[in-house]
Design an enzyme around this catalytic site. Structure first.
Site, PDB file in Angstrom:
ATOM      1  N   LYS A   1     -13.789  -1.690  13.353  1.00 17.35           N
ATOM      2  CA  LYS A   1     -13.633  -3.124  13.108  1.00 17.35           C
ATOM      3  C   LYS A   1     -14.628  -3.964  13.908  1.00 17.35           C
ATOM      4  CE  LYS A   1      -8.773  -2.906  11.792  1.00 17.35           C
ATOM      5  NZ  LYS A   1      -8.407  -1.484  12.051  1.00 17.35           N
TER       6      LYS A   1
HETATM    7  C1  PLP Z   1      -7.838  -0.809  10.931  1.00 19.13           C
HETATM    8  C2  PLP Z   1      -7.831   0.657  11.039  1.00 19.13           C
HETATM    9  C3  PLP Z   1      -7.659   1.487   9.912  1.00 19.13           C
HETATM   10  C4  PLP Z   1      -7.360   0.934   8.534  1.00 19.13           C
HETATM   11  O1  PLP Z   1      -8.409   0.171   8.002  1.00 19.13           O
HETATM   12  P1  PLP Z   1      -8.134  -0.830   6.772  1.00 19.13           P
HETATM   13  O2  PLP Z   1      -9.398  -1.553   6.557  1.00 19.13           O
HETATM   14  O3  PLP Z   1      -7.026  -1.744   7.232  1.00 19.13           O
HETATM   15  O4  PLP Z   1      -7.705  -0.003   5.627  1.00 19.13           O
HETATM   16  C5  PLP Z   1      -7.751   2.854  10.083  1.00 19.13           C
HETATM   17  N1  PLP Z   1      -7.958   3.396  11.297  1.00 19.13           N
HETATM   18  C6  PLP Z   1      -8.116   2.637  12.403  1.00 19.13           C
HETATM   19  C7  PLP Z   1      -8.340   3.310  13.710  1.00 19.13           C
HETATM   20  C8  PLP Z   1      -8.057   1.246  12.317  1.00 19.13           C
HETATM   21  O5  PLP Z   1      -8.190   0.521  13.421  1.00 19.13           O
END
Ligand code: PLP
Length: 436
Positions: free
Chosen positions: A107
């Protein structure tokens, strides 16, 4: 480029409006009116491009009409100061390590990109008032957003998190920063944090007193830049001569990451098919099977960043394929795993290959192990560094996971947070007090 709402009842918006508002007036998600196909020459030569060069081409297709070319290039370069290497785990299975950013989560890219794009639009129109970003987190989103926006002027971030329900490492990543980041420690669970944020967006008094936006993957500037990853993964696999039948497997929660990958596919990225890997939260899996979308409350798992019972980006996926279950289910397949299956895959992968998976990536790895066909090469996203889930991972694999220095540094900071009840009236009073 103009943006429309997935609910089709809100006015068409500019990119600036879509980024500053986050959600459309009809509570739908913004979608670009057009998805540009990239030229064949780009894909023919992509293995010769660097990650930043690839991202510049992709970013230009999304945002080039609305952002000055030089500035866009700068935003991309600031955002992508790290690599996302492909690690070979088995003959035909690769891990796309998306955890080399500042908070060791994928993210980071979206959060950093959104922070800079928002700042670009604020700066362009002098006199714009402070923009306040509200984000509810169970851990990963809060740390990426807080670090992505740290020190960006004109923007203040409020991170709401459930007291006692976030791992120590994650908590340190957003409570020790200070400056324009305020951590709000809510006496409740994650859903209470989410409800406070949703209520704030709907409260007219609050919205006339201060500019509010969201940094969850509903924001186009947060989720679209994640498409960079998939072009880069294809480029790396092509360099190895293995990209002819590439299968991309994305561990999914709110489906923002896989949605960005699907946008890439719509732009011409030659990925053969996709797998959405889920933990026990199986609404998308059931949709693929039955054609019915039936959201339900989330259940807690050891892959907690994917504990989502009503994934917000589902609306975008439906829109992308004209609401055709047939098109969606012929391109994307699903998988759902219990905690014990996740643990079993983490253990066997460690024993057989030496590779340490985190619980989220483990869902992706397992889905490829079970679904890859002869001739296909699979890539799964390793969405977080295993050290972020240190206790869980060590308990399963039975050996120690070293904490990278970047993560350890956060743990030496001093925690600062504002205690809050789950009562909206208290939260509203607090926010109004902040903007006086
Ligand atoms: C946010 C997250 C996900 C899921 O991603 P999405 O875009 O919400 O589908 C998977 N793994 C980790 C470690 C995350 O932080």
């Amino acid at each position: 480029m103009k943006y429309f709402s997935t609910n089709h009842k809100a006015p068409i918006a500019t990119l600036k409006k879509a980024v500053v508002k986050g959600l459309a007036e009809d509570r739908g998600l913004y979608m670009p009116e057009e998805i540009k196909k990239l030229p064949k020459e780009f894909f023919d030569n992509i293995e010769n491009y660097s990650f930043q060069e690839i991202a510049c081409v992709v970013a230009d297709a999304f945002f080039g009409e609305d952002v000055n070319a030089e500035d866009l290039k700068k935003i991309v370069c600031v955002t992508l100061s790290f690599e996302t290497p492909l690690a070979q785990v088995e003959d035909n299975i690769f891990s796309l390590e998306l955890f080399h950013g500042p908070t060791l989560a994928f993210k980071d890219v979206g959060a950093r990109f959104m922070a800079r794009l928002l700042q670009y639009f604020i700066r362009k129109e002098k006199g714009d008032s402070l923009v306040n970003v509200l984000v509810a987190t169970s851990g990963d989103t809060g740390s990426a957003v807080a670090n992505g926006f740290l020190g960006v002027d004109g923007i203040h971030v409020y991170v709401l998190y459930p007291k006692g329900k976030v791992s120590k490492i994650q908590e340190c990543q957003f409570t020790t920063l200070g400056k324009n980041i305020t951590a709000v420690e809510v006496d409740g669970v994650f859903d209470d944090c989410q409800t406070l944020v949703k209520n704030a967006f709907m409260d007219s008094e609050l919205n006339s007193a201060m500019k509010l936006t969201s940094a969850n993957s509903i924001n186009v500037a947060r989720f679209l830049p994640q498409a960079f990853y998939y072009f880069n993964a294809y480029s790396q696999l092509k360099r190895l001569g293995k990209a002819d039948e590439m299968v991309m497997c994305v561990p999914s929660g709110n489906f923002g990451n896989i949605c960005a990958a699907l946008f890439g596919h719509a732009m011409g990225l030659p990925i053969k098919r996709f797998i959405a890997a889920n933990n026990a939260n199986d609404v998308f899996f059931n949709y693929l099977k039955t054609g019915q979308y039936e959201p339900k409350p989330s259940v807690q798992t050891i892959a907690n960043a994917m504990d989502v019972g009503d994934p917000s980006n589902f609306a975008r996926i439906i829109e992308l394929y004209g609401n055709s279950h047939k098109r969606i289910s012929s391109l994307i397949s699903g998988a759902t795993y219990s905690d014990s299956q996740i643990a079993e895959s983490m253990k066997s992968c460690r024993e057989q290959t030496g590779y340490i998976l985190d619980p989220h990536g483990a869902c992706g790895y397992r889905a490829l192990k079970e679904n890859l066909k002869i001739g296909e090469v699979g890539v799964f996203c390793e969405t977080a560094h295993p050290a972020k889930f240190k206790d869980t991972v060590e308990g399963i694999i039975g050996s120690e996971v070293a904490i990278p220095e970047r993560l350890a540094a956060f743990m030496r900071g001093e925690k600062q947070s504002v205690p809050m009840t789950k009562d909206f009236a208290d939260f509203k009073k607090f926010l109004l007090g902040c903007c006086k």
